[in-house]
Scaffold this motif. Structure first.
Motif, mmCIF file in Angstrom:
data_model
loop_
_atom_site.group_PDB
_atom_site.id
_atom_site.type_symbol
_atom_site.label_atom_id
_atom_site.label_comp_id
_atom_site.label_asym_id
_atom_site.label_seq_id
_atom_site.Cartn_x
_atom_site.Cartn_y
_atom_site.Cartn_z
ATOM 1 N N ARG A 8 0.832 -1.212 0.000
ATOM 2 C CA ARG A 8 0.000 0.000 0.000
ATOM 3 C C ARG A 8 0.862 1.256 0.000
ATOM 4 N N GLU A 9 1.992 1.189 0.665
ATOM 5 C CA GLU A 9 2.819 2.381 0.838
ATOM 6 C C GLU A 9 4.064 2.340 -0.040
ATOM 7 N N GLN A 10 4.363 3.465 -0.626
ATOM 8 C CA GLN A 10 5.534 3.581 -1.498
ATOM 9 C C GLN A 10 6.822 3.293 -0.728
ATOM 10 N N CYS A 19 1.674 -0.781 -6.255
ATOM 11 C CA CYS A 19 1.373 0.171 -5.189
ATOM 12 C C CYS A 19 -0.139 0.360 -5.187
ATOM 13 N N SER A 55 -2.094 2.112 -3.123
ATOM 14 C CA SER A 55 -2.679 3.359 -2.623
ATOM 15 C C SER A 55 -2.922 4.382 -3.728
#
Length: 129
Positions: free
Chosen positions: A44-46, A74, A76
């Motif tokens: 979800r997070e870079q 990714c 998100s």
């Protein structure tokens, strides 16, 4: 997962070393352990891509034969076809073509947006093998 990826890197290094010494045998080859590797990193997070950044770059450089297929996702960010992510995708493509580095993950592996369509992914892999 990182231990598995590191083992693949070590096998590729060993194979390259054996090839350089011209002592390569079928049983001693790192490739005899695997024919093709598919690596999917879905986050979800870079910032999570930083965990594997060095290892993924090393693997991308070492894999001259195209044995390892790497995919970053990714979740998100809006899907790739969405107009809101079009600018990010454009900048990403330009930077990857110019510098060989993805702006999202900071690696040589291009990042896709949204979740992978597992049905399509498994179907593609199944048809290839």
């Amino acid at each position: 997962m990182i231990s598995i990826v590191k083992d693949i890197v070590n096998n590729l290094k060993e194979e390259e070393y054996d090839h350089d010494l011209e002592k390569k045998t079928v049983s001693g080859s790192g490739r005899s352990n695997f024919k093709r590797v598919y690596f999917y990193w879905v986050t979800r997070e870079q910032g999570s891509f930083d965990w594997f950044k060095g290892l993924m770059n090393e693997l991308a450089v070492m894999d001259c034969d195209g044995i390892i297929e790497m995919h970053n996702y990714c979740t998100s960010v809006y899907e790739e076809g969405d107009a809101r992510s079009a600018l990010i995708a454009m900048l990403q493509s330009i930077n990857h073509a110019k510098n060989g580095v993805d702006i999202v993950s900071g690696t040589r592996v291009k990042t896709h947006f949204a979740r992978p369509n597992w049905r399509n992914e498994f179907s593609t892999v199944g048809h290839q093998h």
